[in-house]
Each structure stands twice: as C-alpha cells, then as structure tokens.
Design a protein around this motif. Structure first.
Motif, PDB file in Angstrom:
ATOM      1  N   CYS A   1      36.995  41.268  31.360  1.00  0.00           N
ATOM      2  CA  CYS A   1      35.561  41.056  31.515  1.00  0.00           C
ATOM      3  C   CYS A   1      34.888  41.762  30.347  1.00  0.00           C
ATOM      4  O   CYS A   1      35.563  42.321  29.488  1.00  0.00           O
ATOM      5  CB  CYS A   1      35.078  41.604  32.857  1.00  0.00           C
ATOM      6  SG  CYS A   1      35.279  43.379  33.014  1.00  0.00           S
TER       7      CYS A   1
ATOM      8  N   ARG B   1      29.038  29.834  36.171  1.00  0.00           N
ATOM      9  CA  ARG B   1      29.218  30.603  34.935  1.00  0.00           C
ATOM     10  C   ARG B   1      30.299  29.953  34.093  1.00  0.00           C
ATOM     11  O   ARG B   1      31.361  29.600  34.602  1.00  0.00           O
ATOM     12  CB  ARG B   1      29.655  32.042  35.228  1.00  0.00           C
ATOM     13  CG  ARG B   1      28.590  32.917  35.793  1.00  0.00           C
ATOM     14  CD  ARG B   1      29.039  34.374  35.851  1.00  0.00           C
ATOM     15  NE  ARG B   1      28.151  35.098  36.734  1.00  0.00           N
ATOM     16  CZ  ARG B   1      28.481  36.188  37.409  1.00  0.00           C
ATOM     17  NH1 ARG B   1      29.684  36.703  37.286  1.00  0.00           N
ATOM     18  NH2 ARG B   1      27.612  36.779  38.198  1.00  0.00           N
TER      19      ARG B   1
ATOM     20  N   MET C   1      33.132  30.492  31.730  1.00  0.00           N
ATOM     21  CA  MET C   1      34.047  31.563  31.363  1.00  0.00           C
ATOM     22  C   MET C   1      35.055  31.017  30.364  1.00  0.00           C
ATOM     23  O   MET C   1      35.066  29.812  30.097  1.00  0.00           O
ATOM     24  CB  MET C   1      34.721  32.109  32.617  1.00  0.00           C
ATOM     25  CG  MET C   1      33.724  32.704  33.599  1.00  0.00           C
ATOM     26  SD  MET C   1      34.560  33.457  34.990  1.00  0.00           S
ATOM     27  CE  MET C   1      33.165  34.049  35.922  1.00  0.00           C
TER      28      MET C   1
ATOM     29  N   SER D   1      31.719  36.726  28.055  1.00  0.00           N
ATOM     30  CA  SER D   1      32.435  35.850  28.968  1.00  0.00           C
ATOM     31  C   SER D   1      33.529  36.636  29.647  1.00  0.00           C
ATOM     32  O   SER D   1      34.010  37.629  29.157  1.00  0.00           O
ATOM     33  CB  SER D   1      33.052  34.681  28.209  1.00  0.00           C
ATOM     34  OG  SER D   1      32.060  33.883  27.658  1.00  0.00           O
ATOM     35  N   ASP D   2      33.957  36.129  30.774  1.00  0.00           N
ATOM     36  CA  ASP D   2      35.046  36.732  31.506  1.00  0.00           C
ATOM     37  C   ASP D   2      36.253  35.829  31.301  1.00  0.00           C
ATOM     38  O   ASP D   2      36.147  34.632  31.340  1.00  0.00           O
ATOM     39  CB  ASP D   2      34.695  36.838  32.982  1.00  0.00           C
ATOM     40  CG  ASP D   2      33.376  37.557  33.165  1.00  0.00           C
ATOM     41  OD1 ASP D   2      33.233  38.639  32.581  1.00  0.00           O
ATOM     42  OD2 ASP D   2      32.490  37.036  33.845  1.00  0.00           O
TER      43      ASP D   2
END
Length: 129
Positions: A36, A58, A60, A124-125
């Motif tokens: 993360c 989201r 990612m 971004s994760d």
C-alpha cells in the motif's frame, strides 16, 4: 455512546498500534505479498474489532476493485480495507477478505512496521507480481 465490547483473540496476532485492540490472528493471513502507499500490507481471511466504511471503487495496480475502508472500533483509526468486489476474474479470491496495513498495526511480538519512503507505490495499492 454505549459500552464498548472488544473481542480478545487467543494466539499470535495483530493489533491496532494506537489502542492495542486485537484485529487478527497470524493463522488467518492469506498473503503477505501486498503493498500500500505506506509499505507492506497483509491479506487476512477474517478480522475482528473493526467497523466497515462506505463502499467505493478504487483503481489499484491489479485492476478496479470495490472496497470499504476498515476502522478500529477501539480508537477509530483507519487500519486497512475490505475487498467487496473484484472486476477481474483473476482477482476474485480477494472478495470478502481484509487488508491490514503493517504501518498501522502492531505485529504478534508487539513490533511496529515503519514505512519505507522508497516503497511508495504512487497512491495505488498493489499485490506483488
């Protein structure tokens, strides 16, 4: 406000670094290969003592996901997120599972993970490839 009831876990586990509320057991780790914006993050099959925030989409590193942030019931700190839905077929295994950010929790031995500024993942994760 009502009386606060916390679940106490037996065994090696992870807790909120702010209030030490138990969050998850080591045996419930699905993967330690996530990242993360603060560094490492672990995927858990179940967690306790959290409230779940609003759903949001989201983008990612592994594609679009619907997630909800999760918050410690002891102190209200954001400790990670829950995967509600994954749009890529290869990411469906994440649905219903939880991410705890290592920067935000204490480990089984009481240790804290310190963010490595070089490990920043551009907001971004992501899961390691």
């Amino acid at each position: 406000m009502g009386r606060l009831f916390l679940v106490n876990l037996d065994g090696k586990g992870y807790s909120c670094k702010h209030c030490q509320a138990h969050l998850a057991l080591s045996e419930d780790i699905v993967s330690k290969s996530f990242h993360c914006r603060h560094g490492k993050a672990y995927l858990f099959s179940k967690v306790v003592n959290v409230t779940i925030g609003l759903k949001e989409d989201r983008m990612m590193m592994t594609g679009m996901h619907t997630v909800s942030d999760i918050f410690c019931v002891g102190c209200g700190s954001n400790v990670g997120w829950k995967y509600v839905a994954a749009y890529d077929k290869g990411q469906k295994y994440k649905e219903g599972k939880f991410i705890l950010e290592r920067f935000k929790v204490s480990g089984p031995d009481g240790s804290h993970y310190w963010a490595n500024h070089e490990s920043h993942v551009g907001g971004s994760d992501a899961e390691d490839a």
